[in-house]
Design an enzyme around this catalytic site. Structure first.
Site, PDB file in Angstrom:
ATOM      1  N   ASP A  68      -4.224   1.319   1.600  1.00 10.89           N
ATOM      2  CA  ASP A  68      -3.590   0.036   1.905  1.00 10.89           C
ATOM      3  C   ASP A  68      -2.432   0.247   2.887  1.00 10.89           C
ATOM      4  O   ASP A  68      -1.918   1.369   3.014  1.00 10.89           O
ATOM      5  CB  ASP A  68      -3.062  -0.591   0.592  1.00 10.89           C
ATOM      6  CG  ASP A  68      -2.895  -2.101   0.695  1.00 10.89           C
ATOM      7  OD1 ASP A  68      -2.897  -2.636   1.813  1.00 10.89           O
ATOM      8  OD2 ASP A  68      -2.756  -2.733  -0.369  1.00 10.89           O
ATOM      9  N   GLY A  69      -2.029  -0.821   3.530  1.00  8.02           N
ATOM     10  CA  GLY A  69      -0.850  -0.796   4.381  1.00  8.02           C
ATOM     11  C   GLY A  69       0.407  -1.046   3.554  1.00  8.02           C
ATOM     12  O   GLY A  69       0.348  -1.190   2.329  1.00  8.02           O
ATOM     13  N   ALA A  70       1.543  -1.105   4.235  1.00  6.13           N
ATOM     14  CA  ALA A  70       2.813  -1.411   3.563  1.00  6.13           C
ATOM     15  C   ALA A  70       3.784  -1.975   4.591  1.00  6.13           C
ATOM     16  O   ALA A  70       3.644  -1.732   5.793  1.00  6.13           O
ATOM     17  CB  ALA A  70       3.403  -0.172   2.916  1.00  6.13           C
TER      18      ALA A  70
ATOM     19  N   GLY B 122       3.374  -7.224   0.681  1.00  5.32           N
ATOM     20  CA  GLY B 122       3.243  -8.662   0.518  1.00  5.32           C
ATOM     21  C   GLY B 122       3.624  -9.442   1.756  1.00  5.32           C
ATOM     22  O   GLY B 122       3.636 -10.670   1.728  1.00  5.32           O
TER      23      GLY B 122
ATOM     24  N   GLU C  41      -3.446  -6.546  -4.213  1.00  3.10           N
ATOM     25  CA  GLU C  41      -3.172  -5.175  -3.761  1.00  3.10           C
ATOM     26  C   GLU C  41      -2.651  -4.322  -4.915  1.00  3.10           C
ATOM     27  O   GLU C  41      -3.032  -3.155  -5.054  1.00  3.10           O
ATOM     28  CB  GLU C  41      -2.149  -5.205  -2.620  1.00  3.10           C
ATOM     29  CG  GLU C  41      -2.719  -5.758  -1.331  1.00  3.10           C
ATOM     30  CD  GLU C  41      -1.681  -5.970  -0.248  1.00  3.10           C
ATOM     31  OE1 GLU C  41      -2.077  -6.023   0.913  1.00  3.10           O
ATOM     32  OE2 GLU C  41      -0.482  -6.090  -0.564  1.00  3.10           O
TER      33      GLU C  41
ATOM     34  N   SER D 188      -4.917  -4.651   2.805  1.00  4.51           N
ATOM     35  CA  SER D 188      -4.763  -5.764   3.758  1.00  4.51           C
ATOM     36  C   SER D 188      -3.761  -5.383   4.856  1.00  4.51           C
ATOM     37  O   SER D 188      -2.944  -4.496   4.673  1.00  4.51           O
ATOM     38  CB  SER D 188      -4.222  -7.001   3.042  1.00  4.51           C
ATOM     39  OG  SER D 188      -4.896  -7.211   1.840  1.00  4.51           O
TER      40      SER D 188
HETATM   41  O1  LIG Z   1       1.228  -5.864   1.984  1.00  2.09           O
HETATM   42  C1  LIG Z   1       0.501  -6.271   2.852  1.00  2.09           C
HETATM   43  C2  LIG Z   1      -0.133  -7.601   2.798  1.00  2.09           C
HETATM   44  O2  LIG Z   1       0.252  -8.293   1.644  1.00  2.09           O
HETATM   45  C3  LIG Z   1       0.208  -5.425   4.031  1.00  2.09           C
HETATM   46  O3  LIG Z   1      -0.380  -4.246   3.614  1.00  2.09           O
HETATM   47  C4  LIG Z   1       1.490  -5.175   4.749  1.00  2.09           C
HETATM   48  O4  LIG Z   1       2.000  -6.439   5.140  1.00  2.09           O
HETATM   49  C5  LIG Z   1       1.336  -4.263   5.945  1.00  2.09           C
HETATM   50  O5  LIG Z   1       0.618  -4.859   6.944  1.00  2.09           O
HETATM   51  P1  LIG Z   1       0.521  -4.234   8.407  1.00  2.09           P
HETATM   52  O6  LIG Z   1      -0.378  -3.030   8.317  1.00  2.09           O
HETATM   53  O7  LIG Z   1      -0.045  -5.369   9.221  1.00  2.09           O
HETATM   54  O8  LIG Z   1       1.908  -3.887   8.842  1.00  2.09           O
END
Ligand SMILES: O=C(CO)[C@H](O)[C@H](O)COP(=O)(O)O
Length: 284
Positions: free
Chosen positions: A121-123, A135, A143, A65
Site C-alpha cells: 500500500d501507499g502512505a 487516508g 486499507e 490505494s
Molecule cells: O492512504 C491512502 C489512501 O487512503 C494512500 O495510500 C495515500 O494517500 C498515498 O497515496 P499516494 O501514493 O497517491 O501518495
C-alpha cells in the site's frame, strides 16, 4: 487522481493487454526519461517492493490505494500470467478494484479471504518507527483491514513521504472516517482533543458537499501539533474512542518495511527492526 496524471494507471486503463515490462533489473529501468522524478521514485519503490515481497508462493495479495499502487500492479503483472493465474487480489477500494480488473487479475474480497499473504500500500507519511498517516485518498478503513489481515504489510512511497515524525510533511492532518450523522459532534470532540483546525473534507471539482468514502461515510481531517505526533499510538487510541469514529488514518507499527524511491534513483528501505538500507542496487 486521474489515469492521465499517472502513466502506470493510464497504461492499465488504455490497454486490454498487460503492460509489457522488460525483465531487466529495476535499477536500469528507472533511466526512462518520460517520467517525472516523483513518478520514477514511486515506480522504483513499488517495483522494488514487489520484487522483494511478492513471491511465487504468495497466492492471496492485498492491493492498496493511491498513485503509487498502479506501479505495484504493473510489476505484479510483469511476473507473468502463469504465476498470476493461481492468485487472488483483494482491493482496498474502488480505485484498486479497477486496477485489478483492468489488469486481468482475479478479484476477491477480504470476506472470502481473511488471511492475506502480503498487502502492499501507499502512505501519506511514514515516521522513523514506520508509523504511517494514511487516508489522503479516504480509503483507510479498508486499507487498515487489509493491512491487519496480511502476514506482511509493505508500504511504498516516494521520498517526500519519508520523515522522522508524523505531521512534518503531510500537513492536512489525521484522516478520520466518521459516521455521517455524527460529524458535527465529532468535529467538536476532535477539536477538544487538540485539533483546533479539524475540518470536514469537502469534495473538489464535480461534486458539491463532503467527500463520501467507498463505505458511505464522511472524513474529518484533523491537524495536530508535534507533541501529539510524538506518540502516534496514544493519539490513535484517543481519537478511536470517540463515538461515531469508524477508523483513524494512523497505522501504528503495522508495516514490516517501507520502501521509498529517491530522487537520485536509489531506494531507501526502513525495516520494522530499525534497520535502514539505502542503495542503488539492492539485493533481491
Ligand atoms: O492512504 C491512502 C489512501 O487512503 C494512500 O495510500 C495515500 O494517500 C498515498 O497515496 P499516494 O501514493 O497517491 O501518495
Amino acid at each position: 487522481m486521474t489515469s492521465g496524471s499517472n502513466p502506470a494507471l493510464a497504461a492499465l486503463a488504455l490497454s486490454p493487454d498487460p503492460p509489457a515490462v522488460p525483465a531487466k533489473p529495476v535499477i536500469t529501468q528507472v533511466l526512462d526519461t518520460t517520467l517525472s522524478v516523483i513518478e520514477k521514485s514511486k515506480r522504483l519503490a513499488a517495483w522494488t517492493a514487489v520484487d522483494h515481497h511478492i513471491r511465487p508462493e504468495h497466492k492471496i495479495i492485498g492491493i492498496g490505494s493511491g498513485s503509487t499502487v498502479p506501479y505495484v500492479v504493473e510489476r505484479i503483472v510483469a511476473q507473468g500470467e502463469q504465476v498470476n493465474r493461481d492468485r487472488v487480489f483483494l482491493p482496498t477500494g474502488f480505485q484498486s478494484k479497477e486496477l485489478i480488473v483492468r489488469a486481468n487479475l482475479r478479484l476477491g474480497d477480504v470476506d472470502q479471504y481473511p488471511n492475506i499473504d502480503v498487502t502492499i500500500d501507499g502512505a501519506d507519511e511514514v515516521d522513523h518507527e514506520l508509523n504511517c498517516i494514511k487516508g489522503g485518498g479516504a480509503c483507510h478503513l479498508r486499507e487498515k483491514v487489509l493491512a491487519e489481515a496480511a502476514d506482511t504489510w509493505i508500504v511504498v512511497a516516494d521520498y517526500r513521504k519519508n520523515s522522522q515524525t508524523l505531521g512534518t510533511t503531510y500537513r492536512s492532518g489525521v484522516p478520520i472516517e466518521v459516521a455521517p450523522f455524527a460529524y458535527a459532534k465529532l468535529l467538536q470532540n476532535v477539536r477538544r482533543l487538540g485539533s483546533a483546525d479539524a475540518a470536514l473534507r469537502m469534495a473538489q471539482g464535480g461534486k458539491a458537499g463532503p467527500v463520501v468514502t467507498d463505505n458511505g461515510n464522511f472524513v474529518i481531517d484533523a491537524p495536530f501539533d508535534a507533541d501529539a505526533f510524538a506518540d502516534p499510538h496514544s493519539l490513535l487510541a484517543r481519537i478511536k474512542l470517540l463515538t461515531g469514529v469508524v477508523e483513524v488514518g494512523l497505522f501504528c507499527k503495522m508495516a514490516r518495511a517501507a520502501y521509498f524511491g529517491n530522487a537520485d534513483g536509489s531506494v531507501t528501505i526502513k525495516w520494522d527492526d530499525g534497520k535502514i538500507e539505502k542503495g542503488s542496487s539492492l539485493p533481491t
